[in-house]
Scaffold this motif. Structure first.
Motif, PDB file in Angstrom:
ATOM      1  N   GLN A   9       0.851  -1.178   0.000  1.00  9.44           N
ATOM      2  CA  GLN A   9       0.000   0.000   0.000  1.00  9.44           C
ATOM      3  C   GLN A   9       0.890   1.233   0.000  1.00  9.44           C
ATOM      4  OE1 GLN A   9      -2.880  -0.087   3.136  1.00  9.44           O
ATOM      5  NE2 GLN A   9      -3.511  -2.164   2.657  1.00  9.44           N
ATOM      6  N   LEU A  10       0.537   2.180  -0.852  1.00 11.90           N
ATOM      7  CA  LEU A  10       1.297   3.424  -0.944  1.00 11.90           C
ATOM      8  C   LEU A  10       0.398   4.604  -0.593  1.00 11.90           C
ATOM      9  CD1 LEU A  10       2.125   1.524  -3.697  1.00 11.90           C
ATOM     10  CD2 LEU A  10       3.966   3.167  -3.552  1.00 11.90           C
ATOM     11  N   LEU A  11       1.021   5.646  -0.096  1.00 18.25           N
ATOM     12  CA  LEU A  11       0.317   6.874   0.267  1.00 18.25           C
ATOM     13  C   LEU A  11       1.232   8.038  -0.048  1.00 18.25           C
ATOM     14  CD1 LEU A  11      -2.077   8.321   1.719  1.00 18.25           C
ATOM     15  CD2 LEU A  11      -0.739   8.097   3.817  1.00 18.25           C
ATOM     16  N   CYS A  12       0.771   8.948  -0.900  1.00 18.10           N
ATOM     17  CA  CYS A  12       1.587  10.120  -1.234  1.00 18.10           C
ATOM     18  C   CYS A  12       1.608  11.070  -0.040  1.00 18.10           C
ATOM     19  CB  CYS A  12       1.038  10.833  -2.457  1.00 18.10           C
ATOM     20  SG  CYS A  12       1.984  12.333  -2.866  1.00 18.10           S
ATOM     21  N   PRO A  13       2.793  11.453   0.415  1.00 10.58           N
ATOM     22  CA  PRO A  13       2.878  12.364   1.554  1.00 10.58           C
ATOM     23  C   PRO A  13       2.423  13.790   1.229  1.00 10.58           C
ATOM     24  CG  PRO A  13       5.073  11.699   0.821  1.00 10.58           C
ATOM     25  CD  PRO A  13       4.095  10.969  -0.019  1.00 10.58           C
TER      26      PRO A  13
ATOM     27  N   THR B  93      -1.890  12.935  -0.568  1.00  9.73           N
ATOM     28  CA  THR B  93      -2.583  11.874   0.171  1.00  9.73           C
ATOM     29  C   THR B  93      -3.312  10.863  -0.718  1.00  9.73           C
ATOM     30  OG1 THR B  93      -4.628  13.104   0.639  1.00  9.73           O
ATOM     31  CG2 THR B  93      -2.810  13.318   2.238  1.00  9.73           C
ATOM     32  N   LYS B  94      -2.945  10.773  -1.983  1.00 16.58           N
ATOM     33  CA  LYS B  94      -3.494   9.711  -2.843  1.00 16.58           C
ATOM     34  C   LYS B  94      -3.012   8.383  -2.277  1.00 16.58           C
ATOM     35  CE  LYS B  94      -3.098   7.638  -7.456  1.00 16.58           C
ATOM     36  NZ  LYS B  94      -4.476   7.263  -7.587  1.00 16.58           N
ATOM     37  N   ASP B  95      -3.917   7.396  -2.223  1.00 21.84           N
ATOM     38  CA  ASP B  95      -3.500   6.073  -1.782  1.00 21.84           C
ATOM     39  C   ASP B  95      -3.841   5.054  -2.858  1.00 21.84           C
ATOM     40  OD1 ASP B  95      -6.234   6.301  -1.334  1.00 21.84           O
ATOM     41  OD2 ASP B  95      -6.211   4.948   0.355  1.00 21.84           O
ATOM     42  N   TRP B  96      -2.971   4.049  -3.003  1.00 20.12           N
ATOM     43  CA  TRP B  96      -3.149   3.016  -4.003  1.00 20.12           C
ATOM     44  C   TRP B  96      -2.301   1.817  -3.633  1.00 20.12           C
ATOM     45  CZ3 TRP B  96       0.153   7.044  -4.398  1.00 20.12           C
ATOM     46  CH2 TRP B  96       1.426   6.844  -4.920  1.00 20.12           C
ATOM     47  N   GLN B  97      -2.426   0.749  -4.411  1.00 19.30           N
ATOM     48  CA  GLN B  97      -1.648  -0.470  -4.200  1.00 19.30           C
ATOM     49  C   GLN B  97      -0.848  -0.775  -5.452  1.00 19.30           C
ATOM     50  OE1 GLN B  97      -4.133  -3.746  -3.107  1.00 19.30           O
ATOM     51  NE2 GLN B  97      -4.919  -2.734  -1.286  1.00 19.30           N
ATOM     52  N   SER B  98       0.281  -1.442  -5.251  1.00 18.50           N
ATOM     53  CA  SER B  98       1.122  -1.836  -6.369  1.00 18.50           C
ATOM     54  C   SER B  98       1.893  -3.093  -5.994  1.00 18.50           C
ATOM     55  CB  SER B  98       2.102  -0.703  -6.706  1.00 18.50           C
ATOM     56  OG  SER B  98       2.883  -1.049  -7.821  1.00 18.50           O
ATOM     57  N   ALA B  99       2.254  -3.862  -6.991  1.00 15.06           N
ATOM     58  CA  ALA B  99       3.105  -5.029  -6.756  1.00 15.06           C
ATOM     59  C   ALA B  99       4.522  -4.530  -6.492  1.00 15.06           C
ATOM     60  CB  ALA B  99       3.088  -5.952  -7.963  1.00 15.06           C
ATOM     61  N   PRO B 100       5.227  -5.086  -5.515  1.00 14.18           N
ATOM     62  CA  PRO B 100       6.589  -4.630  -5.207  1.00 14.18           C
ATOM     63  C   PRO B 100       7.532  -4.687  -6.411  1.00 14.18           C
ATOM     64  CG  PRO B 100       5.817  -6.128  -3.507  1.00 14.18           C
ATOM     65  CD  PRO B 100       4.794  -6.139  -4.597  1.00 14.18           C
ATOM     66  N   ARG B 101       7.363  -5.669  -7.282  1.00 14.14           N
ATOM     67  CA  ARG B 101       8.255  -5.796  -8.435  1.00 14.14           C
ATOM     68  C   ARG B 101       8.042  -4.680  -9.462  1.00 14.14           C
ATOM     69  NH1 ARG B 101       4.591  -7.747 -11.872  1.00 14.14           N
ATOM     70  NH2 ARG B 101       3.211  -9.427 -11.270  1.00 14.14           N
TER      71      ARG B 101
ATOM     72  N   GLU C  88       9.345   6.587   1.228  1.00 10.07           N
ATOM     73  CA  GLU C  88       8.471   7.606   1.815  1.00 10.07           C
ATOM     74  C   GLU C  88       7.021   7.463   1.377  1.00 10.07           C
ATOM     75  OE1 GLU C  88      10.082  11.629   2.024  1.00 10.07           O
ATOM     76  OE2 GLU C  88      12.025  10.799   1.438  1.00 10.07           O
ATOM     77  N   PHE C  89       6.764   6.652   0.353  1.00 10.28           N
ATOM     78  CA  PHE C  89       5.401   6.413  -0.113  1.00 10.28           C
ATOM     79  C   PHE C  89       4.773   5.182   0.531  1.00 10.28           C
ATOM     80  CE2 PHE C  89       7.001   9.140  -3.451  1.00 10.28           C
ATOM     81  CZ  PHE C  89       5.889   9.889  -3.813  1.00 10.28           C
ATOM     82  N   MET C  90       5.557   4.385   1.242  1.00 15.07           N
ATOM     83  CA  MET C  90       5.015   3.182   1.861  1.00 15.07           C
ATOM     84  C   MET C  90       4.088   3.566   3.007  1.00 15.07           C
ATOM     85  SD  MET C  90       6.225   0.616   0.178  1.00 15.07           S
ATOM     86  CE  MET C  90       6.137   1.666  -1.273  1.00 15.07           C
TER      87      MET C  90
END
Length: 59
Positions: free
Chosen positions: A7-11, A14-22, A44-46
């Motif tokens: 899960q990522l969150l822009c500091p 504050t947009k939040d989304w998911q992505s595959a680590p690869r 910093e986006f984690m």
């Protein structure tokens, strides 16, 4: 087959989304928010420490 995501969150915006680590650069590389184009280290986006650990293990 399970696909692990982080899960990522822009500091900044504050947009939040998911992505595959690869699909992400390593935690110390620069990453750009797809919404506001803020540039920071990927770490910093984690959203959580667990997401950062997953990125470091599987990315």
């Amino acid at each position: 087959m399970d696909q692990t995501t982080v899960q990522l969150l822009c500091p900044e915006c504050t947009k939040d989304w998911q992505s595959a680590p690869r699909e992400l650069p390593d935690s110390t590389s620069m990453f750009h928010c797809p919404n506001c184009h803020a540039t920071r280290r990927t770490s910093e986006f984690m959203r959580t420490d667990r997401d950062l650990q997953t990125l470091n293990q599987l990315g």
